[in-house]
Scaffold this motif. Structure first.
Motif, mmCIF file in Angstrom:
data_model
loop_
_atom_site.group_PDB
_atom_site.id
_atom_site.type_symbol
_atom_site.label_atom_id
_atom_site.label_comp_id
_atom_site.label_asym_id
_atom_site.label_seq_id
_atom_site.Cartn_x
_atom_site.Cartn_y
_atom_site.Cartn_z
ATOM 1 N N SER A 1 10.918 -1.079 -3.760
ATOM 2 C CA SER A 1 11.287 0.319 -3.586
ATOM 3 C C SER A 1 12.796 0.397 -3.428
ATOM 4 O O SER A 1 13.451 -0.585 -3.049
ATOM 5 C CB SER A 1 10.595 0.914 -2.361
ATOM 6 N N SER A 2 13.335 1.558 -3.724
ATOM 7 C CA SER A 2 14.770 1.748 -3.551
ATOM 8 C C SER A 2 15.062 3.129 -3.010
ATOM 9 O O SER A 2 14.281 4.073 -3.190
ATOM 10 C CB SER A 2 15.517 1.543 -4.873
ATOM 11 N N SER B 1 0.829 -1.202 0.000
ATOM 12 C CA SER B 1 0.000 0.000 0.000
ATOM 13 C C SER B 1 0.868 1.258 0.000
ATOM 14 O O SER B 1 0.502 2.269 -0.600
ATOM 15 C CB SER B 1 -0.905 0.024 1.237
ATOM 16 N N ASN B 2 1.981 1.158 0.677
ATOM 17 C CA ASN B 2 2.841 2.336 0.815
ATOM 18 C C ASN B 2 4.224 1.862 1.223
ATOM 19 O O ASN B 2 4.438 0.693 1.551
ATOM 20 C CB ASN B 2 2.287 3.290 1.876
ATOM 21 N N ILE B 3 5.173 2.746 1.160
ATOM 22 C CA ILE B 3 6.535 2.489 1.663
ATOM 23 C C ILE B 3 7.003 3.734 2.396
ATOM 24 O O ILE B 3 6.841 4.856 1.878
ATOM 25 C CB ILE B 3 7.516 2.194 0.507
ATOM 26 N N GLN B 4 7.561 3.523 3.552
ATOM 27 C CA GLN B 4 8.192 4.601 4.307
ATOM 28 C C GLN B 4 9.682 4.251 4.448
ATOM 29 O O GLN B 4 10.022 3.077 4.588
ATOM 30 C CB GLN B 4 7.593 4.737 5.705
ATOM 31 N N TRP B 5 10.523 5.230 4.400
ATOM 32 C CA TRP B 5 11.969 5.041 4.602
ATOM 33 C C TRP B 5 12.420 5.819 5.829
ATOM 34 O O TRP B 5 11.970 6.957 6.071
ATOM 35 C CB TRP B 5 12.761 5.499 3.372
ATOM 36 N N TYR B 6 13.309 5.163 6.586
ATOM 37 C CA TYR B 6 13.837 5.748 7.816
ATOM 38 C C TYR B 6 15.357 5.625 7.831
ATOM 39 O O TYR B 6 15.923 4.708 7.224
ATOM 40 C CB TYR B 6 13.303 5.013 9.062
ATOM 41 N N LYS B 7 15.994 6.539 8.572
ATOM 42 C CA LYS B 7 17.441 6.464 8.788
ATOM 43 C C LYS B 7 17.701 6.446 10.294
ATOM 44 O O LYS B 7 17.115 7.242 11.039
ATOM 45 C CB LYS B 7 18.154 7.672 8.178
ATOM 46 N N GLN C 1 7.699 9.159 2.509
ATOM 47 C CA GLN C 1 6.647 8.188 2.254
ATOM 48 C C GLN C 1 6.340 8.174 0.765
ATOM 49 O O GLN C 1 6.246 9.224 0.125
ATOM 50 C CB GLN C 1 5.364 8.525 3.028
ATOM 51 N N LEU C 2 6.175 6.967 0.215
ATOM 52 C CA LEU C 2 5.787 6.772 -1.172
ATOM 53 C C LEU C 2 4.490 5.985 -1.196
ATOM 54 O O LEU C 2 4.358 4.987 -0.477
ATOM 55 C CB LEU C 2 6.869 6.010 -1.941
ATOM 56 N N VAL C 3 3.535 6.427 -2.014
ATOM 57 C CA VAL C 3 2.255 5.726 -2.061
ATOM 58 C C VAL C 3 1.794 5.403 -3.480
ATOM 59 O O VAL C 3 0.953 4.519 -3.674
ATOM 60 C CB VAL C 3 1.142 6.528 -1.353
ATOM 61 N N CYS D 1 13.297 0.293 5.435
ATOM 62 C CA CYS D 1 12.020 0.531 4.784
ATOM 63 C C CYS D 1 10.931 -0.027 5.692
ATOM 64 O O CYS D 1 11.186 -0.905 6.525
ATOM 65 C CB CYS D 1 11.954 -0.111 3.417
ATOM 66 N N GLU D 2 9.740 0.471 5.533
ATOM 67 C CA GLU D 2 8.600 0.035 6.336
ATOM 68 C C GLU D 2 7.355 0.150 5.492
ATOM 69 O O GLU D 2 7.214 1.070 4.676
ATOM 70 C CB GLU D 2 8.464 0.898 7.596
#
Lengths: 109, 112
Positions: free
Chosen positions: A72-73, A30-36, A48-50, A89-90
């Protein structure tokens, strides 16, 4: 089981080189979130990518969501020592939340 | 800037003791998460709440762990009795629906 797989687990690069981490799923996300997460710190939300095929940029960071929404990348151009950390990623679907295993980036000066 | 507040930041105690970790989520966030992070297991989701209701605690050892949200400004994670294998960093995060999760600084727990 974990819905998202992240590769590579570790990456060492010379300062100035590029870096990419990938997040893959066997199912549509549904979506991708990236964290550092910096060493000794806590995960910090990046983006966030949707949308299918979405591309977002933050300075030297480029985030992409695949056309099929199954991968995702995160790409960093010309790494700097400040980029050191673990990138996660989440994704979430329904009441399920999934974090990737993370890619630990080391930047050699 | 609004932030998630976790207490204590560090905790060292002997096995068998009760440990209580607290979290104040960001005001207005309706989802609260508890994570455990170790070198071996990475980031594990223990439990989460939406609008204070527990939605998933399948990642939590229920014989010794319990998570509650007595009100919108406080979430707690308790371990009783604690064991050395519980040593880890415990993070609380809050968010609005399916958006970004905002993490606290974590509680670094050592069980001797």
């Amino acid at each position: 089981g974990q819905q998202v797989m992240q590769i590579p687990q570790y990456q060492h690069v010379q300062e100035g080189e590029d870096f990419t981490t990938y997040c893959n799923s066997s199912t549509t996300l549904s979506n991708i979130q990236w964290y550092k997460q910096r060493p000794g710190g806590h995960p910090v939300f990046l983006i966030q990518l949707v949308k299918s095929g979405e591309v977002k940029k933050q300075k030297r960071l480029t985030f992409q969501f695949g056309e099929a929404k199954k991968n995702s990348s995160l790409h960093i151009t010309a790494t700097q020592t400040t980029d050191v950390g673990t990138y996660f990623c989440e994704s979430n679907t329904g009441n399920q939340f999934y974090f990737g295993t993370g890619t630990s980036l080391t930047v050699i000066p | 800037d609004a932030r998630v507040t976790q207490t204590p930041r560090h905790k060292v105690t002997e096995m068998g003791q009760e440990v209580t970790m607290r979290c104040q989520p960001i005001l207005g966030h309706n989802t609260v998460f508890w994570y455990r992070q170790t070198m071996m297991q990475g980031l594990e989701l223990l439990a989460y709440f939406r609008n204070r209701a527990p939605l998933d605690d399948s990642g939590m050892p229920k014989d010794r762990f319990s998570a509650e949200m007595p009100d919108a400004t406080l979430a707690t994670l308790k371990i009783q009795p604690s064991e050395p294998r519980d040593s880890a960093v415990y993070f609380c995060a809050s968010g609005a629906d399916r958006g970004a999760q905002h993490f606290g600084d974590g509680t670094r727990l050592s069980i001797l």
